[in-house]
Structure formats: C-alpha cells, structure tokens
Design an enzyme around this catalytic site. Structure first.
Site, PDB file in Angstrom:
ATOM      1  N   SER A 180     -10.648 -42.025 -22.996  1.00 22.13           N
ATOM      2  CA  SER A 180     -11.597 -42.650 -23.916  1.00 22.13           C
ATOM      3  C   SER A 180     -11.727 -44.045 -24.217  1.00 22.13           C
ATOM      4  O   SER A 180     -12.745 -44.747 -24.413  1.00 22.13           O
ATOM      5  CB  SER A 180     -12.002 -41.718 -25.167  1.00 22.13           C
ATOM      6  OG  SER A 180     -11.000 -41.745 -26.032  1.00 22.13           O
ATOM      7  N   HIS A 208     -15.490 -36.974 -22.257  1.00 20.41           N
ATOM      8  CA  HIS A 208     -16.122 -37.894 -21.622  1.00 20.41           C
ATOM      9  C   HIS A 208     -16.434 -37.756 -20.385  1.00 20.41           C
ATOM     10  O   HIS A 208     -17.326 -38.711 -19.756  1.00 20.41           O
ATOM     11  CB  HIS A 208     -15.579 -39.451 -21.883  1.00 20.41           C
ATOM     12  CG  HIS A 208     -15.411 -39.826 -23.295  1.00 20.41           C
ATOM     13  ND1 HIS A 208     -16.416 -40.443 -23.679  1.00 20.41           N
ATOM     14  CD2 HIS A 208     -14.606 -39.799 -24.151  1.00 20.41           C
ATOM     15  CE1 HIS A 208     -16.223 -41.066 -24.940  1.00 20.41           C
ATOM     16  NE2 HIS A 208     -15.057 -40.668 -25.204  1.00 20.41           N
ATOM     17  N   LYS A 239     -21.461 -35.602 -26.959  1.00 18.31           N
ATOM     18  CA  LYS A 239     -21.595 -37.068 -26.340  1.00 18.31           C
ATOM     19  C   LYS A 239     -22.821 -36.607 -25.510  1.00 18.31           C
ATOM     20  O   LYS A 239     -23.860 -37.087 -25.914  1.00 18.31           O
ATOM     21  CB  LYS A 239     -20.082 -37.369 -25.696  1.00 18.31           C
ATOM     22  CG  LYS A 239     -19.243 -37.527 -26.824  1.00 18.31           C
ATOM     23  CD  LYS A 239     -17.754 -37.936 -26.315  1.00 18.31           C
ATOM     24  CE  LYS A 239     -16.805 -38.216 -27.603  1.00 18.31           C
ATOM     25  NZ  LYS A 239     -15.548 -38.019 -27.423  1.00 18.31           N
TER      26      LYS A 239
HETATM   27  C1  LIG Z   1     -14.861 -37.455 -28.543  1.00 18.22           C
HETATM   28  C2  LIG Z   1     -13.447 -36.309 -28.145  1.00 18.22           C
HETATM   29  C3  LIG Z   1     -13.284 -35.426 -28.679  1.00 18.22           C
HETATM   30  C4  LIG Z   1     -14.069 -34.979 -29.913  1.00 18.22           C
HETATM   31  O1  LIG Z   1     -15.346 -34.369 -29.404  1.00 18.22           O
HETATM   32  P1  LIG Z   1     -16.604 -34.001 -30.489  1.00 18.22           P
HETATM   33  O2  LIG Z   1     -17.285 -33.186 -30.121  1.00 18.22           O
HETATM   34  O3  LIG Z   1     -16.969 -35.273 -30.911  1.00 18.22           O
HETATM   35  O4  LIG Z   1     -15.811 -33.500 -31.679  1.00 18.22           O
HETATM   36  C5  LIG Z   1     -12.351 -34.668 -27.804  1.00 18.22           C
HETATM   37  N1  LIG Z   1     -11.659 -35.027 -26.841  1.00 18.22           N
HETATM   38  C6  LIG Z   1     -12.116 -36.267 -26.434  1.00 18.22           C
HETATM   39  C7  LIG Z   1     -11.071 -36.750 -25.105  1.00 18.22           C
HETATM   40  C8  LIG Z   1     -13.021 -37.085 -26.980  1.00 18.22           C
HETATM   41  O5  LIG Z   1     -13.158 -38.062 -26.342  1.00 18.22           O
END
Ligand SMILES: *Cc1c(COP(=O)(O)O)cnc(C)c1O
Length: 390
Positions: A180, A208, A239
C-alpha cells in the site's frame, strides 16, 4: 491526580517534527473532486479506485435493503445477525474468487486479525514480508506462533526462513498482494513455488488488489494464474468495492473453523443490511467492470510516466498507487500542503508508517479521474516541486 501529561508531551514532539496531523474534514462524498472548506479540490488519495462509492445501482441496493431489513443487523453472525444477504454475499464472493468458500468480516483489518489469530498456534510458524500491512502485523502479534520476517520481496530470505522452519506444524507465508505504501506487486509466483517446495501455506492480503488486479478485479492470485495454489486470500470490500468490510476466500474447512474461532467474527455485530446489499451489488458490477479497470490502469500508466518525466522519484510503483518520494517528514508534509494550495489533495505519508528518510506524497489514481484532472495534478506537482525541491 491522574493526568494525560505524557500524551500531551508526545503530541508536542510530533508537532516539532512536523508529523502532527489534524483530521481533514470533507464536506462531500468520495469522488475525484471533493469539497474542503467550501472549495472544490482534486482528490488523489482515496482507495475508491473505480468510483463505486457513487454507483447508482449500488446506492439503490443499499436503500432497498434498509427498507426491507432496517438499518442494523441486530446481532453477531452466530446469533441472529446472519441475514440471507450475508449468506448470498459469501456465496457470490466464493464464486467470484473461484474458491470453495468465503467468510465476511466487518473490515479487512478484522479479517486479518481474525484469520491469522485463528490459524496460527504455538506449534506453527508465520513468515511475513517486512512491509506487510499493520493489520497483518497485529494479527500475528495476537498469536503464539514463531515469527520470521523477510526483507521486502527478498525471496532468498524467504527460502532461508522456510528451510529453518521444517520442524513446525504449520508454515504460513504471508504477503500483501499489492503493497500500500509503494504500490508494488508481490512476487506471488515465486512465493507459491517456494511454499510448495517447503510444504507451506500461502496467505495473500489483496486489499489493494481487490477490484484492481486480475480479471474483473479478482486479485493477485487471478492476475498470476495461481488458482488453487494460494490457500488464503484476504480481500477488502472497503476500497475498490466502495463500501466497507473484509473477507477471506478459502477452503470450506477453513471457513467452518473460522466460524468457531475468529474472534471479530464471533464477538462483533455483522455488517449492516445496507452494507451487505451494497457489496452484493458490487460483485455484479465488478462482473462488468472490464472497461472501468482498463481506464484505471490507463490513468495510472499515464500519470506515473508524466510524474517521472517531471523528474520525481515514484519508487517501485507499478499499480495505481504512485508515491512521490520526498524524504524527511517535515518536507514531505510541506509538499503535500503546497499541493493543496494548488487545489490538489495528495496525502503525505511519513515515519513511522514509512522509513524516516522515505517520506512520500502518495497519489492514488482512480478510474474517475479524467485526463484533464491528471494534467491539473501534474501542473500542481511541477509548481510545488519547483518551490520545495530546488
Ligand atoms: C486497507 C488495508 C487493509 C484494511 O482493510 P479495511 O477494509 O479498510 O479494514 C488490510 N490490508 C491491507 C494490505 C490494506 O491495504
């Protein structure tokens, strides 16, 4: 007298280092242009990769679900909180991902916590990329498993860790699918080959990559053609999918086990009906998302090449996550502030999220950005860069 003095001191320290950030409060919903302090700003930091937060069909699905089921689910999943739409969502997710089963959590964060904490016991070993997401790190912390960390994408170190791990009961290799902070992709084919050689499980967090990588956004396993060889796929519904929630796509036996063991699943209320229905609708939308995803990648390639042509360092980026590496924290935040003066919101990310000298302004391109939007951002980057980096 009890006092919060120590907290105050830490906050003052952050302020001195230029790392203190009040929340940014937006006056409109997620989109390419958003309202901030009454002003329309080009937003280039959301995870709303496909613009689905505003999808008319998904909004309609949410409204219909509220009318039918009400605003809350009323319970955890194991009591009265599994509605038919929760069940359908899991069936559709499993079909979409090509796995036996899927289990939905309240967020991607709790999915990682719940799954890692359930699967890893004291006789197991977990082998994790150093740049894995905070929720993976916290999930691992909840276990008594032996931990090994390999340098980012260093497959020699991964192999060494696997070799040392012969005596353990379960070996699980954990990686983000797309990282990320840098926007680079995990070398999943090599990870899978090594895991097979040393009899280990592969666990990939596709937060992502969900809705971004692979056919119709099925994720990194699909992108690399590794169906059936990745044992645990974590996805997020928060996301690109545009709502909120997380899931694991896995074998049925793993799902059955998690239903009995995963603490966020057992002890926290299920997704609201509107959220479950939104996600269900999103999976249909993803099924026809070919053009949107093509636009996303076209935008990313255009923006990255133009940013590089301006002389900026985009690090290892190979996805719509495009960092502009600035350096020290204060300078990074200044750069982000200057961009905002030019009407472009791009988030500054600094220590401890990234290394002290690797502060960056992180751009995330979406399918909603037009060519004019991207050119507007490039102009702002050029102008701000001249002021701060020369
Ligand atoms: C954003 C993210 C999460 C968390 O996801 P949410 O649904 O926002 O809690 C978990 N792992 C990674 C790699 C992320 O980028």
């Amino acid at each position: 007298m009890a006092s919060w003095n120590t907290l105050q001191q830490e906050l003052e320290q952050l302020q001195m280092e230029g790392r203190y950030r009040p929340l940014t409060v937006w006056e409109s919903g997620s989109g390419a242009w958003m309202t901030l302090n009454g002003r329309s700003v080009l937003q280039m930091s959301s995870n709303n990769y496909l613009g689905l937060t505003e999808h008319p069909g998904m909004k309609e699905a949410a409204i219909r679900a509220i009318e039918k089921y009400g605003v809350g689910s009323g319970s955890v999943r194991t009591i009265t909180g599994t509605l038919d739409i929760h069940d359908q969502l899991e069936q559709e997710l499993a079909r979409f991902k090509g796995t036996e089963a899927a289990l939905v959590f309240q967020s991607g964060f709790t999915a990682n916590q719940g799954v890692l904490a359930s699967l890893l016991g004291p006789d197991d070993v977990v082998i994790s990329d150093e740049l894995n997401h905070a929720s993976i790190i916290d999930g691992i912390r909840l276990t008594k498993a032996q931990r090994k960390v390999f340098a980012h994408k260093d497959m020699d170190q991964l192999e060494a860790a696997l070799k040392e791990s012969a005596g353990f009961q379960k070996r699980i290799v954990v990686t983000d699918g797309v990282f990320s902070m840098d926007g680079d992709i995990a070398p999943l084919p090599t990870i899978v080959a090594l895991a097979e050689k040393y009899d280990a499980f592969v666990y990939v967090d596709d937060a992502h990559a969900s809705g971004v990588l692979g056919k119709n956004g099925k994720g990194s396993t699909d992108h690399f053609g590794l169906h059936g060889r990745v044992h645990i796929q974590i996805g997020t519904l928060s996301k690109a999918v545009g709502a909120v929630g997380g899931y694991v796509a896995c074998d049925q036996v793993v799902k059955d086990y998690l239903i009995h063991k995963a603490r966020p699943f057992l002890f926290s209320t299920s997704q609201t009906p509107a959220v479950a229905a939104t996600c269900l609708s999103a999976i249909q939308v993803l099924g026809q998302s070919g053009d949107l995803i093509a636009k996303l990648w076209e935008n990313a390639a255009y923006f990255r090449s133009k940013v590089q042509a301006l002389g900026f360092d985009t690090g290892a980026s190979e996805t719509p996550i495009i960092p502009v590496i600035v350096g020290n924290p204060a300078k990074t935040m200044q750069f982000s502030d200057l961009l905002l003066q030019e009407g472009v919101y791009a988030q500054g990310i600094v220590y401890p999220t990234v290394a002290m000298d690797k502060g960056r302004v992180r751009f995330i391109v979406t399918a909603q950005h037009t060519r004019e939007d991207l050119d507007f951002a490039l102009h702002a980057l050029h102008k701000a860069g001249k002021q701060i980096l020369e």
